[in-house]
Design an enzyme around this catalytic site. Sequence first.
Site, PDB file in Angstrom:
ATOM      1  N   CYS A  32     -19.078 -90.017  15.637  1.00  0.00           N
ATOM      2  CA  CYS A  32     -18.867 -89.317  16.986  1.00  0.00           C
ATOM      3  C   CYS A  32     -19.004 -87.885  16.503  1.00  0.00           C
ATOM      4  O   CYS A  32     -18.378 -87.135  15.952  1.00  0.00           O
ATOM      5  CB  CYS A  32     -17.673 -89.488  17.614  1.00  0.00           C
ATOM      6  SG  CYS A  32     -17.892 -88.688  19.312  1.00  0.00           S
TER       7      CYS A  32
ATOM      8  N   CYS B  63     -14.203 -83.113  24.716  1.00  0.00           N
ATOM      9  CA  CYS B  63     -14.090 -84.218  24.235  1.00  0.00           C
ATOM     10  C   CYS B  63     -13.352 -85.158  25.160  1.00  0.00           C
ATOM     11  O   CYS B  63     -12.482 -84.887  25.985  1.00  0.00           O
ATOM     12  CB  CYS B  63     -12.932 -84.322  23.204  1.00  0.00           C
ATOM     13  SG  CYS B  63     -12.483 -85.977  22.441  1.00  0.00           S
TER      14      CYS B  63
ATOM     15  N   CYS C  48     -18.738 -83.645  20.751  1.00  0.00           N
ATOM     16  CA  CYS C  48     -18.309 -82.250  21.115  1.00  0.00           C
ATOM     17  C   CYS C  48     -19.291 -81.258  20.406  1.00  0.00           C
ATOM     18  O   CYS C  48     -19.343 -79.845  20.905  1.00  0.00           O
ATOM     19  CB  CYS C  48     -16.984 -81.932  21.107  1.00  0.00           C
ATOM     20  SG  CYS C  48     -16.441 -82.365  19.075  1.00  0.00           S
TER      21      CYS C  48
ATOM     22  N   ASP D 294     -11.759 -71.739   7.599  1.00  0.00           N
ATOM     23  CA  ASP D 294     -11.059 -72.569   8.704  1.00  0.00           C
ATOM     24  C   ASP D 294     -11.717 -73.731   8.825  1.00  0.00           C
ATOM     25  O   ASP D 294     -13.007 -73.771   8.866  1.00  0.00           O
ATOM     26  CB  ASP D 294     -10.926 -71.581  10.029  1.00  0.00           C
ATOM     27  CG  ASP D 294      -9.816 -71.855  10.738  1.00  0.00           C
ATOM     28  OD1 ASP D 294      -9.073 -72.932  10.367  1.00  0.00           O
ATOM     29  OD2 ASP D 294      -9.385 -71.337  11.839  1.00  0.00           O
ATOM     30  N   ASP D 295     -10.864 -74.644   9.826  1.00  0.00           N
ATOM     31  CA  ASP D 295     -11.374 -76.067  10.002  1.00  0.00           C
ATOM     32  C   ASP D 295     -12.399 -75.997  11.199  1.00  0.00           C
ATOM     33  O   ASP D 295     -13.257 -76.804  11.256  1.00  0.00           O
ATOM     34  CB  ASP D 295     -10.273 -77.036  10.027  1.00  0.00           C
ATOM     35  CG  ASP D 295      -9.277 -76.528  11.011  1.00  0.00           C
ATOM     36  OD1 ASP D 295      -9.734 -76.230  12.157  1.00  0.00           O
ATOM     37  OD2 ASP D 295      -8.225 -76.312  10.698  1.00  0.00           O
TER      38      ASP D 295
ATOM     39  N   CYS E 292     -14.508 -90.591  15.018  1.00  0.00           N
ATOM     40  CA  CYS E 292     -14.455 -89.282  15.482  1.00  0.00           C
ATOM     41  C   CYS E 292     -14.690 -88.286  14.111  1.00  0.00           C
ATOM     42  O   CYS E 292     -13.726 -88.457  13.240  1.00  0.00           O
ATOM     43  CB  CYS E 292     -13.247 -88.910  16.230  1.00  0.00           C
ATOM     44  SG  CYS E 292     -12.705 -87.122  16.338  1.00  0.00           S
TER      45      CYS E 292
ATOM     46  N   CYS F  13      -2.746 -89.500  19.688  1.00  0.00           N
ATOM     47  CA  CYS F  13      -1.571 -90.150  19.380  1.00  0.00           C
ATOM     48  C   CYS F  13      -1.610 -90.973  17.968  1.00  0.00           C
ATOM     49  O   CYS F  13      -2.658 -91.049  17.518  1.00  0.00           O
ATOM     50  CB  CYS F  13      -1.457 -91.503  20.443  1.00  0.00           C
ATOM     51  SG  CYS F  13      -0.974 -90.905  21.925  1.00  0.00           S
TER      52      CYS F  13
HETATM   53  S1  SF4 Z   1     -16.111 -85.588  21.012  1.00  0.00           S
HETATM   54 FE1  SF4 Z   1     -15.576 -84.635  19.333  1.00  0.00          FE
HETATM   55  S2  SF4 Z   1     -13.432 -84.615  19.076  1.00  0.00           S
HETATM   56 FE2  SF4 Z   1     -14.081 -86.022  20.569  1.00  0.00          FE
HETATM   57  S3  SF4 Z   1     -14.017 -88.089  19.408  1.00  0.00           S
HETATM   58 FE3  SF4 Z   1     -16.188 -87.066  19.512  1.00  0.00          FE
HETATM   59  S4  SF4 Z   1     -16.234 -85.873  17.387  1.00  0.00           S
HETATM   60 FE4  SF4 Z   1     -14.082 -86.455  17.900  1.00  0.00          FE
END
Ligand code: SF4
Length: 499
Positions: A456, A405, A459, A368-369, A256, A9
């Site tokens: 973070c 995630c 993932c 690519d990202d 993130c 969001c």
């Molecule tokens: S798990 Fe990956 S996508 Fe989710 S908040 Fe952490 S870094 Fe971001």
Amino acid sequence: MDDTVGTECGVFAAIDFKQNPIFPYIYWGMRAQNHRGHQSHGFLTYDTKFNVHRGLDLIPKIKASDIPRWLSRLPGHVGIGNVRYTTSGRLNKEALIRGTQPVTVETDKVKLALSFNGNIVNTIRLKKELCKTFPCFSYDCDAELICRNLAVELMQGQDLHSAVKTCINEVEGAFSVSGITHEGELFAFKDPYGLRPLSTGCNPEGNICAFSSETVGFDINGFDHGFEIQPGEFVKAVEGNFERKQIVVPKRKALCAFEFAYFARPDSKLNGSYVYEVREGFGKNLGREYADIVKNSDVIFSLPETSDDAAYGLHEETGLRWERGTRRHRYVTDRAFILLSQERYSTINRKLNIVDHRISGRNLILVDDSIVRGDTTRVVVDKVRKFGAKEIHLFITFPRIIGPCFYGIDMATYGELIGSTKTPEEIAKIIGANSVNFQSIKGFVKATGMKKEDLCFGCATGEYPTPLAQRLANWMRKRFESGHKETGRLYEIDVENIT
Ligand code: SF4
């Protein structure tokens, strides 16, 4: 450019201490952030009551002749807005409409409105507890959980600080929140890890104070950037300024990392750096990390638009020509995930045009990202191959995604993620490329200018910052590896009772 990944969001909120109508600022603050959520949008203003507009899809354009009507429907000098992509709650149309933010709670004692960005992990327990106070509570989005959780505390006589403190301690997950009280006070707070961005800004005259998920929300309104709200911090707008209070000791900062690679607009600032400059750094790193491939390549292509800055960085680092041979059809905005899966291939084709005349016989680096499910990448590689590319080497700015995630990005299961079971060599084979080369976590961190422990990477590493998410990830991984069918969205799982 994996179009099957939805973000969570976007939030924008503002108050004018000169009592002028606030709706125009909220509108533009949200328009600048529509990329953070396409499924629904909403605006709420406060004069003596909450005035709300909620709608599905993109924020509509407002014709000049309609402005008086909008202003009369949304009067007041304080307001909040939201764009949403659903990562929690049910997915039918009625639920989407009910889950559209901002959300409100209005009882005899308390009136509260909230706009939220993130995702809650311990949904089931919170919902059970809230049902005791709100028996008809039908959960449609995480914002409701936070709003009602706060309302319960306020109804019991706590002040706003204490209510937010209790809420932060009870809720696990990512939440960057802005809200309005029944007295028209504007406030904001963040979870103790600061997973999602939210910062402050003011107009140059100093009478309007605002909160925005991304700084582009301030830019479009001509506001100055203020400070990034800290993990566990509560901030209230007061007479042209902000009152800050660290109400919960931050566990650790865990912004993130995917925001840098994919979600945030390139012209937004995260942690003080422009995202496009960080992405240029990603491209430079990739050039250094995979110098052998660069040596044997003829040209750089990128997948617009999140990879363009990295492609430019790669070009600067290596001197290799960056050919702008991939273009988006600007007004084809359907998101591939909403359409039937059999339509996906043609939808991606409709959105992306590839200029073919310089591809034949050349060795290409395609930037690519990220690679999430791999669908989009496979289609693009296939198309480039058909135009006669000799070799196709993918340079991916975000490290290999190996797990879901739990904090608001629509990557819910291990099974859907190509990187959860496949090596880069296997991924290359599946998508038809000569090689797939992910940026290292070390290189990624360096380009952000942050410390690894402040980001973070759950993932990409399987190490999640919050304890319940870690427990859930371990449990899901074990079940996935032993062949259990994955259920999808988190809100269906009682995380605290898994064994
Ligand atoms: S798990 Fe990956 S996508 Fe989710 S908040 Fe952490 S870094 Fe971001």
